[in-house]
Design a protein around this motif. Structure first.
Motif: not given
Length: 467
Positions: A432-454
């Motif tokens: 929802t934050v990504a859709v509302v914020g219209e976050v560029p996919l290139a920027r989402l590359w730098h949103a690092v998901p924690a390991f080991p999570t879904i």
């Protein structure tokens, strides 16, 4: 006939109406809530809250059983008792205390419009009170069930969603008409509580507004839970035989002890006397509003299910916040912030509606589905992959899920996302934050998901998009 006046008069005191009154009071306006039934409305007593309470314990046990070495059971009566505790035994005194403590007056009775800024409240004993709104009237009356034109249905007793969520015992055999959210959730809940459930749906897939991949997995989950799921199946007629209800399906007859009719809802505008203020409803019976919730003149607003924009509790509460802010701004002579994503515009109703279906597996989505995007003429790229990461493998043996991401390839932003799998509701807000914020996919590359999570699935989505 007594008379009162308040700055804002809200007809309907469900969560949406309560939000409208509460935010109006916070803005320095006086407010009254008009309610003919229980303060807290459908969601608190007969929908969102009790339905999830019925689903939660059996789901926790099902999740536990997916881990090796775990044996788990549950007590049906304790599930019903816990559900009842969440509704306070269908006693709204706590909600009344909240409303009055927040500074809103509570007027018991059925409200109807009687000219500009005037509401007549009729109590159960027939007493009438005229209430004048100095600034605005807000209609927040929600929705009511749609009854299908099935022959004989009017000759038998049947459940609506209220009876299904407030049942004090589990029927041995339950028939369900409708494969939408209510039908699927209640079929699962009652099946897990011990009923033999037959679900009949006229369409070729349940949850028709969801991604097809989600519909297929939910259908499989219902069957795994023991539900006899009949797709592309209508009921010719209904009849009664002793204590049983008979569902006639062509040459076949299905016998049930209870029948739940869950074939949709419509805006609740009956008895409001909208014609007295020159308001006509839309083709679905909805009160048509602008982005601030304004329906007529500078004083009549409609929020929640009754305006048909996004008939979900959380979206209605969002609209109520916007409408209350707009009322306060107009009262003070301030300009509205009604541009895209402005405080006084319900932009999310068009671009970022969120929804969760608490079946097993869960379905959670935000924004546009693939079909909705293409109907709107959008050129999209779709990433459709399994959710298969370390976090999902550790969560349960045989954990299986799917994500469908709808991307605008020109701007490379996310237009929508659907998750289906056990517990995926908690993945939704990141999308929802990504859709509302219209976050560029290139920027989402730098949103690092924690390991080991879904949540590592986000990295898989980005990798698939770039492949």
């Amino acid at each position: 006939m007594s008379e009162h006046s308040y700055d804002v008069v809200v007809i309907g005191a469900g969560p949406v109406g309560e939000n409208a009154a509460g935010y109006a009071v916070d803005a320095g306006l006086s407010a009254a809530l008009v309610e003919a039934e229980l303060l807290g409305g459908e969601c608190s007593y007969w929908a969102c809250i009790p339905s999830k309470a019925l689903l939660r314990t059996p789901q926790a046990v099902a999740d536990a059983r997916r881990l090796p070495g775990v044996t788990a059971e549950f007590d049906v009566q304790q599930v019903l008792d816990r559900r009842t505790s969440f509704t306070s035994g269908w006693d709204d005194s706590g909600q009344v205390a909240w409303a009055e403590g927040a500074g809103a007056a509570v007027l018991r009775g059925r409200g109807r419009l009687a000219g500009e800024k005037r509401v007549v409240v009729t109590a159960d004993d027939g007493t009438e009170t005229v209430v004048t709104a100095n600034r605005a009237v807000v209609v927040a009356t929600g929705s009511v069930p749609v009854v299908p034109p099935v022959e004989g249905l009017d000759t038998v007793e049947y459940w609506g969603s209220r009876e299904a969520t407030s049942a004090t015992e589990v029927s041995a055999r339950l028939g369900v008409l409708g494969g939408g959210v209510v039908g699927c959730e209640m079929a699962l809940a009652h099946a897990r509580l011990g009923a033999r459930v037959t679900l009949l749906h006229h369409g070729d897939r349940v949850l028709p507004s969801a991604e097809p991949q989600a519909s297929e997995r939910v259908a499989d989950g219902l069957r795994e839970a023991g539900v006899d799921l009949r797709l592309s199946t209508g009921v010719d007629r209904v009849s009664r035989s002793g204590d049983a209800t008979l569902l006639h399906l062509g040459e076949e007859t299905v016998e049930v002890d209870r029948l739940l009719v869950a074939t949709g809802r419509r805006p609740a505008t009956d008895g409001l006397d909208l014609a007295s203020v020159g308001v006509t409803t839309g083709r679905r019976g909805e009160i048509v509003v602008d982005e601030s919730g304004l329906a007529a003149g500078d004083w009549l607003y409609a929020v929640g299910d009754v305006n048909g924009r996004a008939p979900l509790t959380h979206q209605g509460k969002y609209q109520a916040r916007i409408a209350a802010h707009a009322i306060a701004a107009r009262a003070a002579g301030r300009a509205l912030q009604d541009g895209a994503w402005g405080e006084d515009a319900a932009t999310a109703d068009h671009r970022a509606v969120t929804q969760v279906v608490f079946t097993d597996p869960e379905v959670a989505w935000v924004g546009l589905t693939t079909a909705a995007a293409r109907r709107a003429g959008r050129d999209v790229r779709v990433v459709d992959i399994d959710i298969a990461v370390a976090g999902s493998s550790l969560t349960a043996d045989g954990w299986s899920g799917r994500v469908v991401a709808v991307v605008d390839p020109e701007r490379e932003v996310l237009l929508g996302a659907t998750f289906v799998g056990p517990g995926v509701a908690e993945l939704l807000h990141a999308a929802t934050v990504a859709v509302v914020g219209e976050v560029p996919l290139a920027r989402l590359w730098h949103a690092v998901p924690a390991f080991p999570t879904i949540s590592e699935v986000w990295l898989r989505v980005l990798e698939s998009y770039r492949a």
